[in-house]
Design a protein around this motif. Structure first.
Motif, PDB file in Angstrom:
ATOM      1  N   ASP A  71       0.954  -1.670   0.201  1.00  0.00           N
ATOM      2  CA  ASP A  71      -0.008  -0.415   0.010  1.00  0.00           C
ATOM      3  C   ASP A  71       1.290   1.427   0.072  1.00  0.00           C
ATOM      4  OD1 ASP A  71      -1.449   2.235   1.365  1.00  0.00           O
ATOM      5  OD2 ASP A  71      -3.208   0.335   1.352  1.00  0.00           O
ATOM      6  N   PRO A  72       0.675   2.540  -1.161  1.00  0.00           N
ATOM      7  CA  PRO A  72       2.133   3.321  -1.380  1.00  0.00           C
ATOM      8  C   PRO A  72       1.650   4.165   0.458  1.00  0.00           C
ATOM      9  CG  PRO A  72       0.042   3.268  -2.960  1.00  0.00           C
ATOM     10  CD  PRO A  72      -0.585   2.010  -2.130  1.00  0.00           C
ATOM     11  N   ARG A  73       0.761   4.200   0.963  1.00  0.00           N
ATOM     12  CA  ARG A  73       1.037   5.016   2.196  1.00  0.00           C
ATOM     13  C   ARG A  73       1.536   3.890   3.439  1.00  0.00           C
ATOM     14  NH1 ARG A  73      -4.124   2.943   3.066  1.00  0.00           N
ATOM     15  NH2 ARG A  73      -4.595   2.540   5.820  1.00  0.00           N
ATOM     16  N   GLU A  74       1.802   3.190   2.833  1.00  0.00           N
ATOM     17  CA  GLU A  74       2.664   2.234   3.968  1.00  0.00           C
ATOM     18  C   GLU A  74       4.126   1.674   3.170  1.00  0.00           C
ATOM     19  OE1 GLU A  74       0.866  -0.591   7.114  1.00  0.00           O
ATOM     20  OE2 GLU A  74      -1.034  -0.943   5.437  1.00  0.00           O
ATOM     21  N   ASP A  75       4.225   2.461   2.409  1.00  0.00           N
ATOM     22  CA  ASP A  75       5.740   1.876   1.516  1.00  0.00           C
ATOM     23  C   ASP A  75       6.930   1.366   2.357  1.00  0.00           C
ATOM     24  OD1 ASP A  75       7.670   1.903  -1.337  1.00  0.00           O
ATOM     25  OD2 ASP A  75       8.515   3.236   0.176  1.00  0.00           O
ATOM     26  N   ILE A  76       7.139   2.814   4.091  1.00  0.00           N
ATOM     27  CA  ILE A  76       7.635   2.095   4.758  1.00  0.00           C
ATOM     28  C   ILE A  76       8.173   0.956   5.586  1.00  0.00           C
ATOM     29  CG2 ILE A  76       7.832   3.585   6.900  1.00  0.00           C
ATOM     30  CD1 ILE A  76      11.252   3.082   5.882  1.00  0.00           C
ATOM     31  N   ALA A  77       6.276   1.012   5.880  1.00  0.00           N
ATOM     32  CA  ALA A  77       6.395  -0.391   6.230  1.00  0.00           C
ATOM     33  C   ALA A  77       6.894  -1.688   5.116  1.00  0.00           C
ATOM     34  CB  ALA A  77       4.737  -0.905   6.623  1.00  0.00           C
ATOM     35  N   PHE A  78       6.637  -1.396   4.322  1.00  0.00           N
ATOM     36  CA  PHE A  78       6.919  -2.560   3.536  1.00  0.00           C
ATOM     37  C   PHE A  78       8.533  -3.216   3.314  1.00  0.00           C
ATOM     38  CE2 PHE A  78       8.777  -3.089  -1.222  1.00  0.00           C
ATOM     39  CZ  PHE A  78       8.581  -4.984  -1.547  1.00  0.00           C
ATOM     40  N   GLU A  79       8.697  -1.963   2.865  1.00  0.00           N
ATOM     41  CA  GLU A  79      10.522  -1.838   2.726  1.00  0.00           C
ATOM     42  C   GLU A  79      11.527  -2.469   4.164  1.00  0.00           C
ATOM     43  OE1 GLU A  79      12.905  -1.240   0.340  1.00  0.00           O
ATOM     44  OE2 GLU A  79      11.235   0.218  -0.878  1.00  0.00           O
ATOM     45  N   VAL A  80      10.894  -2.399   4.691  1.00  0.00           N
ATOM     46  CA  VAL A  80      11.768  -2.921   6.515  1.00  0.00           C
ATOM     47  C   VAL A  80      11.052  -4.799   6.769  1.00  0.00           C
ATOM     48  CG1 VAL A  80      11.703  -2.686   8.909  1.00  0.00           C
ATOM     49  CG2 VAL A  80      11.693  -0.431   7.744  1.00  0.00           C
ATOM     50  N   CYS A  81       9.503  -4.167   6.262  1.00  0.00           N
ATOM     51  CA  CYS A  81       9.149  -5.647   6.236  1.00  0.00           C
ATOM     52  C   CYS A  81      10.705  -6.879   5.600  1.00  0.00           C
ATOM     53  CB  CYS A  81       7.907  -5.718   5.601  1.00  0.00           C
ATOM     54  SG  CYS A  81       7.590  -8.192   5.562  1.00  0.00           S
ATOM     55  N   ARG A  82      10.230  -6.394   4.096  1.00  0.00           N
ATOM     56  CA  ARG A  82      11.009  -6.673   3.307  1.00  0.00           C
ATOM     57  C   ARG A  82      12.975  -7.144   4.133  1.00  0.00           C
ATOM     58  NH1 ARG A  82      12.222  -4.811  -2.555  1.00  0.00           N
ATOM     59  NH2 ARG A  82      12.427  -3.059  -2.319  1.00  0.00           N
ATOM     60  N   TYR A  83      13.194  -5.940   4.058  1.00  0.00           N
ATOM     61  CA  TYR A  83      14.449  -5.811   4.590  1.00  0.00           C
ATOM     62  C   TYR A  83      14.834  -6.657   6.531  1.00  0.00           C
ATOM     63  CZ  TYR A  83      18.730  -4.524   6.990  1.00  0.00           C
ATOM     64  OH  TYR A  83      19.736  -4.046   7.754  1.00  0.00           O
ATOM     65  N   SER A  84      13.987  -6.851   6.928  1.00  0.00           N
ATOM     66  CA  SER A  84      14.322  -7.852   7.790  1.00  0.00           C
ATOM     67  C   SER A  84      14.065  -9.243   7.690  1.00  0.00           C
ATOM     68  CB  SER A  84      13.093  -7.561   9.450  1.00  0.00           C
ATOM     69  OG  SER A  84      11.646  -7.931   8.101  1.00  0.00           O
ATOM     70  N   LEU A  85      13.347  -9.410   6.408  1.00  0.00           N
ATOM     71  CA  LEU A  85      12.923 -11.280   6.158  1.00  0.00           C
ATOM     72  C   LEU A  85      13.879 -11.878   5.106  1.00  0.00           C
ATOM     73  CD1 LEU A  85      10.302 -12.374   4.066  1.00  0.00           C
ATOM     74  CD2 LEU A  85      12.028 -13.016   3.461  1.00  0.00           C
ATOM     75  N   LEU A  86      14.754 -10.542   4.466  1.00  0.00           N
ATOM     76  CA  LEU A  86      16.564 -10.780   3.776  1.00  0.00           C
ATOM     77  C   LEU A  86      16.808 -11.130   5.121  1.00  0.00           C
ATOM     78  CD1 LEU A  86      15.663  -8.723   0.214  1.00  0.00           C
ATOM     79  CD2 LEU A  86      15.417 -11.929   0.752  1.00  0.00           C
ATOM     80  N   LYS A  87      17.221 -10.182   5.622  1.00  0.00           N
ATOM     81  CA  LYS A  87      19.006 -10.198   6.347  1.00  0.00           C
ATOM     82  C   LYS A  87      18.839 -11.667   7.271  1.00  0.00           C
ATOM     83  CE  LYS A  87      18.702  -7.376   9.862  1.00  0.00           C
ATOM     84  NZ  LYS A  87      19.028  -5.708  11.090  1.00  0.00           N
ATOM     85  N   ARG A  88      17.067 -12.181   7.100  1.00  0.00           N
ATOM     86  CA  ARG A  88      17.519 -13.451   8.633  1.00  0.00           C
ATOM     87  C   ARG A  88      17.487 -14.568   7.330  1.00  0.00           C
ATOM     88  NH1 ARG A  88      15.701  -9.017  11.141  1.00  0.00           N
ATOM     89  NH2 ARG A  88      15.943  -8.533  13.000  1.00  0.00           N
ATOM     90  N   SER A  89      17.157 -14.152   6.383  1.00  0.00           N
ATOM     91  CA  SER A  89      17.105 -16.118   5.439  1.00  0.00           C
ATOM     92  C   SER A  89      18.624 -16.223   5.004  1.00  0.00           C
ATOM     93  CB  SER A  89      16.062 -15.472   4.358  1.00  0.00           C
ATOM     94  OG  SER A  89      16.255 -16.249   3.742  1.00  0.00           O
ATOM     95  N   SER A  90      18.382 -17.915   5.095  1.00  0.00           N
ATOM     96  CA  SER A  90      19.236 -18.666   5.201  1.00  0.00           C
ATOM     97  C   SER A  90      19.461 -19.223   3.771  1.00  0.00           C
ATOM     98  CB  SER A  90      19.988 -19.584   6.341  1.00  0.00           C
ATOM     99  OG  SER A  90      18.121 -20.612   6.326  1.00  0.00           O
ATOM    100  N   ILE A  91      17.946 -19.365   3.349  1.00  0.00           N
ATOM    101  CA  ILE A  91      17.787 -19.524   1.410  1.00  0.00           C
ATOM    102  C   ILE A  91      17.266 -18.937   0.798  1.00  0.00           C
ATOM    103  CG2 ILE A  91      16.672 -21.470   2.602  1.00  0.00           C
ATOM    104  CD1 ILE A  91      14.161 -20.380   2.387  1.00  0.00           C
ATOM    105  N   PRO A  92      17.591 -18.776  -0.502  1.00  0.00           N
ATOM    106  CA  PRO A  92      17.603 -18.094  -1.524  1.00  0.00           C
ATOM    107  C   PRO A  92      15.360 -17.317  -1.880  1.00  0.00           C
ATOM    108  CG  PRO A  92      18.501 -19.668  -2.192  1.00  0.00           C
ATOM    109  CD  PRO A  92      17.927 -20.128  -0.992  1.00  0.00           C
ATOM    110  N   VAL A  93      15.426 -16.708  -1.029  1.00  0.00           N
ATOM    111  CA  VAL A  93      14.069 -15.645  -1.518  1.00  0.00           C
ATOM    112  C   VAL A  93      13.876 -14.608  -2.370  1.00  0.00           C
ATOM    113  CG1 VAL A  93      12.471 -14.257   0.251  1.00  0.00           C
ATOM    114  CG2 VAL A  93      13.724 -15.846   1.177  1.00  0.00           C
ATOM    115  N   GLU A  94      12.642 -14.720  -2.644  1.00  0.00           N
ATOM    116  CA  GLU A  94      12.310 -13.546  -3.732  1.00  0.00           C
ATOM    117  C   GLU A  94      11.001 -13.317  -3.466  1.00  0.00           C
ATOM    118  OE1 GLU A  94      10.348 -12.667  -8.172  1.00  0.00           O
ATOM    119  OE2 GLU A  94      11.407 -15.224  -7.720  1.00  0.00           O
TER     120      GLU A  94
END
Length: 295
Positions: A71-94
């Motif tokens: 949702d455009p009004r929650e763009d920063i929430a999306f970015e942090v969600c993606r960042y937190s997920l990828l930072k801790r992932s030990s498997i390839p994620v898209e």
């Protein structure tokens, strides 16, 4: 392969030399993630042509796709969600944002927004199996999540006997509004659809076409009424830990959240800047800004 098709001199090579040339190109381009050459055009648009994954030399099909409601009004929430997920992932994620405007421009979404839809992805979320070409296990998640654990732990829970798997909350919010003043609605199985593991190849999920997603009621979709109860698997609540609803037992490590869901509103909204677990989100935001060099 695109490079092979576009070069007449390569096409003129004897077959053995062609094979050698292709093998050389594949090995040379592996560090650039050659999977990008084979992404579906729809996926490339939704994810801006990026594969957000740790470097790997394995089969691209092993990449775990995570569709995130945007949702455009929650763009920063999306970015942090993606960042937190990828930072801790030990498997390839898209990570693929589901953007309503993109879907509308492609003719995949056309329903009018209703008064009870608090986000742009209230219904677009149910296109997840379709966008994944009805293939394999993928995940949908709202953008207002913060991951504190390796997503591999969640993926390892999948069981092919189920069509979907989710946290089966018994959740009835008391407040009448949420987020930035939108109406809070109460209905059976509320928040079940906010994080779903989809078995996209399951025959029952093939019903989730654009026609159905654009025409069916909210009750039908959010309550998973295309499925029987035994086709819905359960996941521990720590993978969809509802702020203000779920609790941590200090004497029980199993209650520690692995994915925090700021379902009523997170620190990116002024009214919720001091909510429970706000400090964790703010710290993750600062780490994201530092890594991406944002001011």
């Amino acid at each position: 392969m695109l490079l092979y098709k576009s070069n007449p001199s390569i096409r003129a090579f004897p077959s053995k030399l062609k094979a050698s040339a292709l093998e050389f190109l594949t090995n040379t381009l592996s560090s650039l993630d050659i999977r990008l050459l084979f992404l579906e055009s729809a996926e490339m648009t939704l994810s801006n042509g990026k594969v957000d994954a740790p470097a790997c030399s394995g089969d691209a099909k092993k990449t775990f796709k995570v569709f995130v409601g945007y949702d455009p009004r929650e763009d920063i929430a999306f970015e942090v969600c993606r960042y937190s997920l990828l930072k801790r992932s030990s498997i390839p994620v898209e990570v693929i944002p589901i953007k309503q405007q993109d879907l509308r421009s492609k003719g995949l979404y056309w329903r009018e927004r209703g008064s009870t839809e608090s986000t742009e992805f209230s219904f677009t979320r149910f296109l997840t199996p379709y966008l994944a070409n009805f293939d394999g296990w993928v995940m949908f998640v709202d953008c207002d999540f913060l991951y504190t654990a390796d997503i591999k732990e969640l993926k390892d829970l999948v069981d092919d006997k189920y069509a979907i798997m989710c946290v089966q909350h018994d959740y009835a919010p008391k407040e009448s509004t949420k987020m930035d003043g939108v109406v809070q609605t109460v209905y059976p199985r509320k928040n079940w659809s906010s994080m779903v593991l989809y078995n996209c190849g399951h025959p029952k999920n093939r019903i989730l076409t654009p026609d159905v997603v654009n025409s069916q009621t909210g009750a039908y979709l959010h309550r998973f009424m295309w499925l029987e109860d035994h086709e819905i698997g359960s996941i521990p609540f720590v993978w969809n830990f509802l702020v203000g609803h779920n609790n941590v037992d200090e004497n029980d490590p199993a209650t520690s959240p692995k994915a925090i869901h700021y379902t009523s509103g997170g620190p990116w909204f002024e009214s919720y800047k001091n909510c429970e677990f706000a400090e964790l989100w703010v710290n993750e935001l600062e780490a994201y800004k530092k890594e991406t060099k944002l001011d």
